[in-house]
Structures are given as structure tokens and as C-alpha cells.
Write an enzyme that holds these catalytic residues in place. Structure first.
Site, mmCIF file in Angstrom:
data_model
loop_
_atom_site.group_PDB
_atom_site.id
_atom_site.type_symbol
_atom_site.label_atom_id
_atom_site.label_comp_id
_atom_site.label_asym_id
_atom_site.label_seq_id
_atom_site.Cartn_x
_atom_site.Cartn_y
_atom_site.Cartn_z
ATOM 1 N N SER A 257 0.814 -1.210 0.000
ATOM 2 C CA SER A 257 0.000 0.000 0.000
ATOM 3 C C SER A 257 0.855 1.270 0.000
ATOM 4 C CB SER A 257 -0.850 -0.062 1.266
ATOM 5 O OG SER A 257 -1.267 1.195 1.641
ATOM 6 N N LYS A 258 0.238 2.361 -0.366
ATOM 7 C CA LYS A 258 0.955 3.637 -0.315
ATOM 8 C C LYS A 258 0.738 4.310 1.039
ATOM 9 C CE LYS A 258 1.416 4.825 -5.173
ATOM 10 N NZ LYS A 258 2.122 3.587 -5.408
ATOM 11 N N ARG A 259 -0.204 3.763 1.807
ATOM 12 C CA ARG A 259 -0.494 4.374 3.105
ATOM 13 C C ARG A 259 0.079 3.532 4.227
ATOM 14 N NH1 ARG A 259 -5.833 4.452 4.459
ATOM 15 N NH2 ARG A 259 -6.247 3.068 2.721
ATOM 16 N N VAL A 271 5.389 2.768 4.949
ATOM 17 C CA VAL A 271 5.696 2.432 3.560
ATOM 18 C C VAL A 271 6.682 3.439 2.974
ATOM 19 C CG1 VAL A 271 3.554 1.210 3.127
ATOM 20 C CG2 VAL A 271 3.653 3.659 2.741
#
Ligand code: GLU
Length: 505
Positions: A257-259, A271
Site C-alpha cells: 500500500s501507499k499508506r 511504507v
């Protein structure tokens, strides 16, 4: 690979935000490969998507590479013979080569507006076909083209993908991958704002920067046949290519994920690379950990130095399967690096800024006593404050009465135990080893379990259940402060007793 080939690899991030951990892993594989082959490691900033450009991102890329100790041979910052290394500074080249493709019938101008593209996709959807440009301007006449241009429509350059046949891509990990050309569209190479797309800029730069090997994330596999065809159209040799496995979320589902995430134990799983730094992970542990994801050192060995990894990183032993991000493993690695690969002196230096940030006095003497005592007990730098911050605190807040009370004890026996210790400690030399035995004896002589006495003293002096070894704590606090804290707890326990209890027999 022939031995004489000059290895040049590049890490080519797009500066669209802070550096992602997956990007760092890609950079590490490229760097190790370059260093193994005594080649060059190049950083190229792919900033052609102006809408997603973030000016601070480039600095965070350098910061991440510097943090783990990867030196860069050529980059916007380091210079080099193949620059400029920022794509936004190379626009003329892309325009020139895109035009060359058009002139050589390998690409064409397309004037379709975005509204028209939407209509095309709508119609395709109704027919149950996949979306995509319908090649309406691929074969128009010069007159038709002039007319469209005169209408003031946006002009892009699209690649003329062969309509039939196959494109075979040789991947260093997967061998030959075959793509059916009829499934591939005519991709935009140059946008109407004069900026290239990734595909054109990437191919032109890899060629002119004499990149020998491309190691990039496997999400680019689908672009590989296009790139192969673009190289062929130019008559250039395509670098060897390896699509790297990517990191999946810790539960194994989906691309990382980017979060920021949390695992079921409440561990934060950042991340972004700089967050690992902030959370107290060591760069060498991080390097070792990331090198292990998707690559095998061999002989079941997981802990190895950078030099050892360079020695072996020849491009083999990369596992093409994507792997889940094992955050527990990272903590484990970090613990090993904290215990075995970092000296007490180095740790002390790392902890000082943490104390400063927390507004606590940086007391060298205390650090020298407490750091060896906790080195084996913590897994990240930041846990230092959790476990030992109380040693430095001048505004120490004692624990509540009930927290002092150990198993099978009550307020009175706790107060008594603290008083006994207080009295005994008055005459003791504050030396961790010398104190332990007499204090054990004190417990025994007074019908207390060692755990009961030491437990209540731990709470009295640290206000924590988990703390460094008791007598190291005492020594670090010093006699006066240790006695002061115990005295404070005696008073707290006394206040808990029924009135006049102290005077009762
Ligand atoms: N700019 C691309 C990215 O950030 C580079 C991909 C590549 O290495 O070719 O993913």
C-alpha cells in the site's frame, strides 16, 4: 553476460512523493548488481509527469540512498558524462527522436480530443471490447492531417505498433515472454504539452546513457513489448532486462500500500523510507532485510554484510515471485543489528538526538551505564525512550499505589518492603553486581520472594513494569535519586493504609 561488458544500471524514480520502500528495494538491487560487476549506478529522475511532480521528492530520494549508504556514480546531484539526469531537462531530445520516428513511419500524429477518446471507450464498452484508442489517425493523408491540425486540436505522437505477429521479450528471470501484437495498442510517446511519456523518455535515456541492464519492478512487464518495439524502430539494441518481484502487503494481499499500515499486534508498518528512519530502524539492518526480499544469499544465511552481498549479487538467485512484506522479520533484523553489529558507543550517539528531541538531558554518564544494560532488550532505536527514558527524566512521575503491589502482597507489605530496601540501600555501594546478592538476601531474610521485592522496587524507581535490569537502573539513577524515588513510593503506599496503620503492631 560477457565479462567485458561495461555494466551500467539505473534507478529511475518518478519524483511524485516521498520515497516508497519498494523503490528503495529496487534501488538496492540495482546498486548491488552494479557494485558486483564493478559497473556504474546511475540515478535518473523521471519527472515528465508534471501534474504529479513534487519538488521535495528528489531530496527524499537522495536522503534514502544516503541513509542506507548507497553511493551514486551519476545523478543530477553527482553529475556525470551522460547528463542531464533529470528528464525535464532533456525534452528536446525526446521531441527530436519522436519526430524521427514519425519521419520514418514508425509513429504518427494523432489529433483525437479527450472527449472523442471518451466516446471511443464508451462505444467499445457497449460492444464488450477493452478500452483504447481506435487508431483513427494512424493512416490519414497529409491533407487530412493538415486539416485536423488547423482545427487547433491537441497533437500527440503515437507509436505504430505492428498489428500482427508477436513480440518476444527476453527477461533475465523468466526467459522468453511472448506478447501477441494484436492485443497491444498504439501508445502515446509524446504528449500535446511537448513532454514525452515514460515509454519514450525511458527508452531514449536508457539508450543514450548506455544502460546495459534494466532491473525494474515487474509491474512494467506489460510495457516491455512496447519498449522492445520502440528499440527496434530506432534500430537500437535493447538493454538486458529483469523484472523484479514487488513487495506485497504484510498479509500477502495486493501490492504494498501507499499508506501506512498496522499489523494485528499494533506494530506500525510504514511504507515511506524516511518513516523507518524516524521510527528507529538502523540503515544497515534495513539494507540487509530488503536485500533478502526476493533474493537469496544462499546456504540459508540471512544475516550478511553489504560487502558479502555485493560479492554474490550477480543477478542470479532472484526469485520472480512477489513476496509479502515481513515486518516482524524487519524487527528481528533490527534487533540483531542493534545487539551484534552496533557498538555501545555508536548506540549512545544514536540515542542522544532522541533524548534531545524529547527534551531530556543528554547525560553521558547515565548513557554509558544504561545502554549496555538495554542493548539486548530493544529492537528499534526508538524503544530506548520507552524502556529507559525514565532514567533521564527530572520530572519523574511516580506510579500509582496499586501498581507497586506485587502478587500476594498488599499496601502494607509493599510499604514495608520498600522501607527495608530504602534502609539497606543507604549503606550500600552503588555497583550493580555488588548490590544484587545482599538485596536477594534481604528479601529472603524478610519472608519476601525476590520477585516481590525487586518488582516493587522496579515500579518505584521506573514507574514501569518493563525496565532495564534493576541494579543497572539504580546505578544510572545514582544513590540520591534512587532513594528519593523509593521514599516517594513509601509515602504513596503509606497514604493507602488505614489511618494510624503505621502505628499498629
Ligand atoms: N519512473 C519509473 C518508475 O518510477 C521507472 C521504471 C523503470 O525503471 O523503467 O517506476
Amino acid at each position: 553476460m560477457t565479462e567485458s561488458q561495461n555494466v551500467r544500471v539505473r534507478f529511475a524514480p518518478s519524483p511524485t512523493g516521498p520515497m516508497h520502500i519498494g523503490g528503495l528495494r529496487t534501488a538496492i538491487f540495482n546498486w548491488l548488481f552494479a557494485r558486483h560487476h564493478k559497473g556504474a549506478f546511475i540515478l535518473r529522475i523521471e519527472d515528465t509527469d508534471q501534474s504529479r511532480y513534487k519538488p521535495e521528492a528528489e531530496d527524499l530520494i537522495y536522503r534514502a540512498l544516503d541513509w542506507v549508504g548507497m553511493d551514486v556514480d551519476e545523478s543530477p546531484r553527482d553529475g556525470g558524462d551522460y547528463g542531464p539526469y533529470r528528464q525535464s531537462e532533456r525534452l528536446e531530445r525526446y521531441q527530436q527522436w519522436a519526430t524521427w520516428l514519425v519521419e520514418n513511419d514508425k509513429a504518427y500524429y494523432d489529433y483525437t480530443t479527450s472527449e472523442e477518446l471518451e466516446q471511443i471507450n464508451e462505444a467499445k464498452k457497449k460492444r464488450g471490447e477493452p478500452p483504447g484508442y481506435d487508431r483513427r489517425h494512424r493512416d490519414i493523408t497529409t491533407e487530412e492531417r493538415a486539416k485536423l491540425k488547423a482545427e487547433g486540436r491537441p497533437e500527440v505522437i503515437r507509436f505504430k505498433m505492428p498489428l500482427t505477429g508477436n513480440t518476444e521479450v527476453e527477461d533475465m528471470l523468466r526467459g522468453k515472454i511472448d506478447f501477441d501484437n494484436s492485443t497491444l495498442g498504439d501508445t502515446v510517446l509524446l504528449k500535446s504539452d511537448g513532454f514525452p511519456t515514460y515509454h519514450l523518455a525511458n527508452v531514449v535515456d536508457d539508450h543514450f546513457m548506455e544502460i546495459s541492464h534494466i532491473l525494474r519492478a515487474n509491474e512494467w512487464i506489460a510495457s516491455a513489448p512496447l519498449h522492445k518495439q520502440v528499440y527496434a524502430a530506432f534500430g537500437w539494441q535493447m538493454p538486458q532486462i529483469m523484472h523484479l518481484p514487488v513487495l506485497l502487503n504484510p498479509n500477502g494481499k495486493g501490492k504494498m500500500s501507499k499508506r501506512e499500515l498496522q499489523d494485528d499486534k499494533g506494530n506500525v508498518i510504514p511504507v515511506l523510507v524516511h518513516r523507518y528512519e524516524e521510527l528507529g530502524y538502523l540503515p544497515n539492518a534495513m539494507m540487509n532485510f530488503l536485500t533478502n526480499i526476493g533474493w537469496t544469499f544462499g546456504e540459508d544465511q540471512e544475516v550478511f554484510s553489504v560487502e558479502e552481498a555485493i560479492e554474490r549479487f550477480d543477478g542470479t538467485r532472484v526469485n520472480p515471485a512477489n513476496s509479502a512484506f515481513p515486518i516482524d522479520k524487519l524487527r528481528w533484523f533490527n534487533g540483531i543489528y542493534m545487539r551484534e553489529k552496533t557498538s555501545v558507543e555508536e548506540l549512545i550517539e544514536q540515542f542522544k538526538p532522541l533524548l534531545e528531541k524529547e527534551g531530556l538531558p543528554v547525560d553521558d554518564e547515565k548513557l554509558r551505564i544504561i545502554v549496555p544494560a538495554i542493548q539486548t532488550r530493544i529492537e528499534t532505536l526508538n524503544e530506548f525512550l520507552d524502556i529507559a527514558g525514565f532514567v533521564f527524566r527530572e520530572d519523574f512521575e511516580p506510579a500509582a499505589a496499586e501498581e507497586h503491589i506485587q502478587k500476594k502482597m498488599d499496601a502494607e507489605s509493599t510499604r514495608r518492603a520498600l522501607q527495608l530496601a530504602y534502609d539497606a540501600l543507604q549503606d550500600m555501594e552503588f555497583n550493580a553486581e555488588a548490590m544484587e546478592e545482599p538485596m536477594r538476601q534481604l528479601a529472603k531474610d524478610n519472608g519476601l520472594k525476590v520477585g516481590q521485592l525487586f518488582g516493587t522496587l522496579r515500579v518505584a524507581t521506573s514507574a514501569q513494569k518493563i525496565a532495564p535490569p534493576l541494579f543497572d537502573t539504580f546505578v544510572a539513577l545514582g544513590k540520591d535519586e534512587t532513594l528519593r524515588r523509593i521514599e516517594q513510593s513509601i509515602a504513596i503506599m503509606g497514604a493507602e493504609l488505614p489511618e494510624n496503620a503505621e502505628n499498629q503492631p
